[in-house]
Design an enzyme around this catalytic site. Structure first.
Site, PDB file in Angstrom:
ATOM      1  N   GLU A   1       0.965  -1.387  -0.028  1.00  0.00           N
ATOM      2  CA  GLU A   1      -0.009  -0.083  -0.154  1.00  0.00           C
ATOM      3  C   GLU A   1       0.922   1.435   0.018  1.00  0.00           C
ATOM      4  OE1 GLU A   1      -0.214  -2.575   1.969  1.00  0.00           O
ATOM      5  OE2 GLU A   1      -2.228  -2.994   2.797  1.00  0.00           O
TER       6      GLU A   1
ATOM      7  N   THR B   1      16.115 -40.198  -0.727  1.00  0.00           N
ATOM      8  CA  THR B   1      15.847 -40.662   0.743  1.00  0.00           C
ATOM      9  C   THR B   1      15.361 -39.478   1.420  1.00  0.00           C
ATOM     10  OG1 THR B   1      18.040 -42.011   0.357  1.00  0.00           O
ATOM     11  CG2 THR B   1      17.433 -41.661   2.634  1.00  0.00           C
TER      12      THR B   1
ATOM     13  N   THR C   1      11.706 -39.359   0.580  1.00  0.00           N
ATOM     14  CA  THR C   1      10.824 -40.498   1.344  1.00  0.00           C
ATOM     15  C   THR C   1      10.588 -39.861   2.855  1.00  0.00           C
ATOM     16  OG1 THR C   1      11.836 -41.816  -0.030  1.00  0.00           O
ATOM     17  CG2 THR C   1      10.901 -42.779   1.954  1.00  0.00           C
TER      18      THR C   1
ATOM     19  N   GLY D   1      17.796 -35.791  -2.304  1.00  0.00           N
ATOM     20  CA  GLY D   1      17.438 -36.765  -3.209  1.00  0.00           C
ATOM     21  C   GLY D   1      16.168 -37.749  -2.915  1.00  0.00           C
TER      22      GLY D   1
ATOM     23  N   CYS E   1      -0.755   0.321   7.824  1.00  0.00           N
ATOM     24  CA  CYS E   1      -1.093   0.736   6.305  1.00  0.00           C
ATOM     25  C   CYS E   1      -2.651   1.283   6.571  1.00  0.00           C
ATOM     26  CB  CYS E   1      -1.282  -0.335   5.445  1.00  0.00           C
ATOM     27  SG  CYS E   1       0.304  -0.867   4.922  1.00  0.00           S
TER      28      CYS E   1
ATOM     29  N   ALA F   1      13.821 -34.578 -10.951  1.00  0.00           N
ATOM     30  CA  ALA F   1      13.789 -34.937 -12.406  1.00  0.00           C
ATOM     31  C   ALA F   1      13.820 -36.531 -12.499  1.00  0.00           C
ATOM     32  CB  ALA F   1      14.824 -34.166 -13.368  1.00  0.00           C
TER      33      ALA F   1
HETATM   34  N1  LIG Z   1      17.145 -36.213 -10.521  1.00  0.00           N
HETATM   35  C1  LIG Z   1      16.973 -35.407  -9.560  1.00  0.00           C
HETATM   36  O1  LIG Z   1      16.315 -34.367  -9.575  1.00  0.00           O
HETATM   37  C2  LIG Z   1      17.915 -35.543  -8.243  1.00  0.00           C
HETATM   38  C3  LIG Z   1      18.942 -36.483  -8.473  1.00  0.00           C
HETATM   39  N2  LIG Z   1      19.644 -36.730  -7.150  1.00  0.00           N
HETATM   40  C4  LIG Z   1      20.546 -37.901  -7.315  1.00  0.00           C
HETATM   41  O2  LIG Z   1      20.069 -38.687  -6.076  1.00  0.00           O
HETATM   42  C5  LIG Z   1      21.344 -39.020  -5.528  1.00  0.00           C
HETATM   43  C6  LIG Z   1      21.283 -38.898  -3.904  1.00  0.00           C
HETATM   44  O3  LIG Z   1      20.097 -39.273  -3.322  1.00  0.00           O
HETATM   45  P1  LIG Z   1      19.708 -40.186  -2.075  1.00  0.00           P
HETATM   46  O4  LIG Z   1      21.061 -41.332  -2.301  1.00  0.00           O
HETATM   47  O5  LIG Z   1      18.536 -40.725  -1.814  1.00  0.00           O
HETATM   48  O6  LIG Z   1      20.381 -39.478  -0.822  1.00  0.00           O
HETATM   49  P2  LIG Z   1      20.010 -38.035  -0.370  1.00  0.00           P
HETATM   50  O7  LIG Z   1      20.174 -36.594  -0.999  1.00  0.00           O
HETATM   51  O8  LIG Z   1      18.455 -38.025  -0.018  1.00  0.00           O
HETATM   52  O9  LIG Z   1      20.501 -37.959   0.919  1.00  0.00           O
HETATM   53  C7  LIG Z   1      20.031 -38.827   1.871  1.00  0.00           C
HETATM   54  C8  LIG Z   1      20.927 -38.755   3.265  1.00  0.00           C
HETATM   55  O10 LIG Z   1      20.694 -37.391   4.086  1.00  0.00           O
HETATM   56  C9  LIG Z   1      20.960 -37.438   5.251  1.00  0.00           C
HETATM   57  N3  LIG Z   1      19.598 -36.924   5.810  1.00  0.00           N
HETATM   58  C10 LIG Z   1      19.438 -36.050   6.839  1.00  0.00           C
HETATM   59  N4  LIG Z   1      18.619 -35.836   7.237  1.00  0.00           N
HETATM   60  C11 LIG Z   1      17.542 -36.652   6.673  1.00  0.00           C
HETATM   61  C12 LIG Z   1      16.198 -36.940   6.803  1.00  0.00           C
HETATM   62  N5  LIG Z   1      15.369 -36.225   7.474  1.00  0.00           N
HETATM   63  N6  LIG Z   1      15.627 -37.901   5.905  1.00  0.00           N
HETATM   64  C13 LIG Z   1      16.541 -38.589   5.142  1.00  0.00           C
HETATM   65  N7  LIG Z   1      17.735 -38.024   4.928  1.00  0.00           N
HETATM   66  C14 LIG Z   1      18.333 -37.276   5.893  1.00  0.00           C
HETATM   67  C15 LIG Z   1      21.078 -38.808   5.743  1.00  0.00           C
HETATM   68  O11 LIG Z   1      22.370 -39.025   5.921  1.00  0.00           O
HETATM   69  P3  LIG Z   1      22.796 -39.061   7.515  1.00  0.00           P
HETATM   70  O12 LIG Z   1      22.254 -40.328   8.125  1.00  0.00           O
HETATM   71  O13 LIG Z   1      24.326 -38.844   7.299  1.00  0.00           O
HETATM   72  O14 LIG Z   1      22.208 -37.774   8.123  1.00  0.00           O
HETATM   73  C16 LIG Z   1      20.637 -39.819   4.402  1.00  0.00           C
HETATM   74  O15 LIG Z   1      21.440 -40.859   4.285  1.00  0.00           O
HETATM   75  C17 LIG Z   1      22.371 -38.496  -6.032  1.00  0.00           C
HETATM   76  O16 LIG Z   1      23.177 -39.430  -6.861  1.00  0.00           O
HETATM   77  C18 LIG Z   1      21.747 -37.509  -6.831  1.00  0.00           C
HETATM   78  O17 LIG Z   1      22.727 -37.397  -7.973  1.00  0.00           O
HETATM   79  C19 LIG Z   1      19.725 -35.813  -6.074  1.00  0.00           C
HETATM   80  C20 LIG Z   1      18.829 -34.836  -6.283  1.00  0.00           C
HETATM   81  C21 LIG Z   1      17.825 -34.484  -7.290  1.00  0.00           C
HETATM   82  N1  LIG Z   2      19.872 -34.214 -12.166  1.00  0.00           N
HETATM   83  C1  LIG Z   2      19.098 -32.965 -12.251  1.00  0.00           C
HETATM   84  C2  LIG Z   2      18.494 -32.260 -11.230  1.00  0.00           C
HETATM   85  N2  LIG Z   2      19.512 -32.358 -10.158  1.00  0.00           N
HETATM   86  C3  LIG Z   2      19.568 -31.630  -8.916  1.00  0.00           C
HETATM   87  O1  LIG Z   2      20.135 -30.161  -9.310  1.00  0.00           O
HETATM   88  C4  LIG Z   2      21.329 -29.985  -8.589  1.00  0.00           C
HETATM   89  C5  LIG Z   2      22.283 -29.534  -9.369  1.00  0.00           C
HETATM   90  O2  LIG Z   2      22.395 -28.203  -9.192  1.00  0.00           O
HETATM   91  P1  LIG Z   2      23.308 -27.176  -9.972  1.00  0.00           P
HETATM   92  O3  LIG Z   2      24.809 -27.678  -9.601  1.00  0.00           O
HETATM   93  O4  LIG Z   2      23.204 -25.788  -9.381  1.00  0.00           O
HETATM   94  O5  LIG Z   2      22.966 -27.264 -11.486  1.00  0.00           O
HETATM   95  C6  LIG Z   2      21.586 -31.543  -8.122  1.00  0.00           C
HETATM   96  O6  LIG Z   2      22.198 -31.691  -6.920  1.00  0.00           O
HETATM   97  C7  LIG Z   2      20.234 -31.875  -7.762  1.00  0.00           C
HETATM   98  O7  LIG Z   2      19.781 -31.477  -6.676  1.00  0.00           O
HETATM   99  N3  LIG Z   2      17.769 -31.435 -11.326  1.00  0.00           N
HETATM  100  C8  LIG Z   2      17.048 -31.120 -12.470  1.00  0.00           C
HETATM  101  O8  LIG Z   2      16.022 -30.136 -12.618  1.00  0.00           O
HETATM  102  N4  LIG Z   2      17.252 -31.972 -13.655  1.00  0.00           N
HETATM  103  C9  LIG Z   2      18.257 -32.985 -13.445  1.00  0.00           C
HETATM  104  O9  LIG Z   2      18.555 -33.610 -14.433  1.00  0.00           O
HETATM  105 ZN   LIG Z   3       0.919  -2.834   5.940  1.00  0.00          ZN
END
Ligand SMILES: NC(=O)C1=CN([C@@H]2O[C@H](COP(=O)(O)OP(=O)(O)OC[C@H]3O[C@@H](n4cnc5c(N)ncnc54)[C@H](OP(=O)(O)O)[C@@H]3O)[C@@H](O)[C@H]2O)C=CC1
Ligand SMILES: Nc1c(N[C@@H]2O[C@H](COP(=O)(O)O)[C@@H](O)[C@H]2O)[nH]c(=O)[nH]c1=O
Ligand SMILES: [Zn+2]
Length: 347
Positions: free
Chosen positions: A57, A289, A292, A287, A91, A161
């Site tokens: 505003e 994990t 989930t 990722g 405001c 992705a």
């Molecule tokens: N295609 C895509 O969009 C994406 C792909 N990726 C891919 O995914 C892979 C990684 O995925 P992933 O192996 O599942 O692992 P994550 O990246 O999900 O990491 C999991 C780890 O995070 C820690 N953590 C801390 N807090 C939590 C919580 N509340 N819940 C769960 N985990 C927690 C744990 O380690 P600790 O026990 O040590 O705390 C756990 O083992 C990579 O290879 C990456 O390339 C990743 C992101 C996006």
């Molecule tokens: N592989 C993948 C993604 N992966 C996510 O993007 C992060 C990489 O970010 P940056 O380094 O800033 O480019 C990577 O760690 C993961 O969280 N994202 C997407 O849109 N598409 C993809 O195919």
């Molecule tokens: Zn205001």
């Protein structure tokens, strides 16, 4: 003012509000318009631009030249004007001091201090205040603030992705799954979020930058989960312009960043603490994990799944079991299909 005109003006207020998406921390996104009710001419537009900065505003009022008057004008606002002096003066006071005689709003302020109280106050002072429009698009604009206020946690958007055969990547390798068009789309989403977050394995495996690129300027704050202090200081996120926030139990690590000493496995405590650090919205990029855990605790608000229909990985890390949600938007960008859903039962 006709109903149709009121709707159009308030839709514009919501558009203005979204210009600062991800940039107002735990404050709501709000847009405002000052108009001449007789000529219907828009005289000024404003929006809330930053946490602690002037409200929409006030920005709209300041858009009028000092020598001109807005006496007898209408102000349209996407959210009920505030009636309390917080970081900035109320405001409602500015509306009365400037002798604005008509107020139209879209959403009622869910802040317990407000909830239509300003509307009553303005009416008592003789201002013509029509009942709130409560439009569905205004509801969407306000949802992050509602979550902040009512749940005391950031608004949580998830993005992942996946390949046609539902893999998200491979261990010890960063796999590009989405295509060049959706990468640009992703960077626009990053530009509209305050913070960006990922699980520990993603940080170790991908060494992401977590910046918004392709011409976007706003840089999100990286939030890193490092419960046991295993992240090496050479990771790229530690060398960004934006200082990260690290959620950890380890007090020994020497990389740069603000520490939040919480167990990241306790997601409720982690998000509440981040909210207390003034984090209003987070984009989480994996990722599997981590996703989930979020699904198990129902701690998410929006989910964006980018599926590349032409890429098969054959093996690797599988996508999590995605929950059902309310479909908001389906986007097709070349080989990629982006499905956006919202959580209607969020915690
Ligand atoms: N295609 C895509 O969009 C994406 C792909 N990726 C891919 O995914 C892979 C990684 O995925 P992933 O192996 O599942 O692992 P994550 O990246 O999900 O990491 C999991 C780890 O995070 C820690 N953590 C801390 N807090 C939590 C919580 N509340 N819940 C769960 N985990 C927690 C744990 O380690 P600790 O026990 O040590 O705390 C756990 O083992 C990579 O290879 C990456 O390339 C990743 C992101 C996006
Ligand atoms: N592989 C993948 C993604 N992966 C996510 O993007 C992060 C990489 O970010 P940056 O380094 O800033 O480019 C990577 O760690 C993961 O969280 N994202 C997407 O849109 N598409 C993809 O195919
Ligand atoms: Zn205001």
């Amino acid at each position: 003012m006709t109903d149709q005109y009121r709707k159009t003006i308030l839709r514009r207020c919501n558009e203005l509000a979204l210009r600062a998406r991800g940039k107002t921390s735990t404050n709501p996104n709000v847009g405002a318009i000052i108009l001449n009710p007789t000529t219907r001419k828009i005289r000024s537009e404003g929006w809330h631009q930053s946490f602690g900065g002037p409200h929409a505003e006030i920005n709209a009022i300041q858009g009028i030249h000092k020598k001109e008057s807005i006496k007898g004008n209408t102000i349209a606002v996407s959210l009920e004007p505030c009636n309390h002096s917080g970081k900035t003066p109320a405001c409602t006071r500015a509306i009365l001091e400037n002798k604005i005689t008509q107020v139209v709003i879209d959403q009622v302020d869910p802040d317990p201090r407000m909830q239509s109280q300003s509307l009553e106050l303005l009416r008592k002072q003789g201002v013509d205040v029509s009942p709130p429009l409560s439009s569905p698009e205004g509801d969407i604009v306000l949802q992050p603030f509602r979550i902040n206020l009512l749940k005391k946690r950031p608004y949580i958007r998830l993005k992942m992705a996946i390949s046609a055969d539902r893999f998200i990547g491979r261990k010890n390798e960063q796999v590009k799954i989405s295509n060049a068009l959706s990468n640009r789309w992703v960077h626009r989403i990053r530009n509209e979020t305050q913070a960006i977050m990922a699980g520990t394995n993603t940080l170790l495996n991908d060494n992401p930058q977590f910046t918004s690129r392709y011409g976007n300027e706003h840089q999100p704050i990286p939030i890193l989960l490092d419960r046991n202090g295993v992240l090496p200081s050479h990771l790229r996120v530690f060398h960004n312009r934006t200082r990260p926030i690290v959620v950890t139990l380890n007090k020994e690590s020497d990389y740069p960043g603000t520490r939040v000493y919480k167990d990241p496995h306790d997601l409720s405590a982690t998000f509440q603490s981040l909210y207390q650090h003034n984090i209003g919205s987070i984009l989480i990029e994996g990722g599997s994990t981590f996703f989930t855990s979020l699904f198990k605790e129902n701690l998410w608000d929006e989910l964006m799944i980018i599926q590349n229909s032409t890429l098969n990985l054959g093996s690797g890390i599988l996508a999590p079991e995605f929950p059902a949600g309310e479909s908001v938007q389906d986007i097709k960008l070349g080989s990629d299909n982006i499905r956006c859903i919202k959580n209607s039962k969020c915690r």
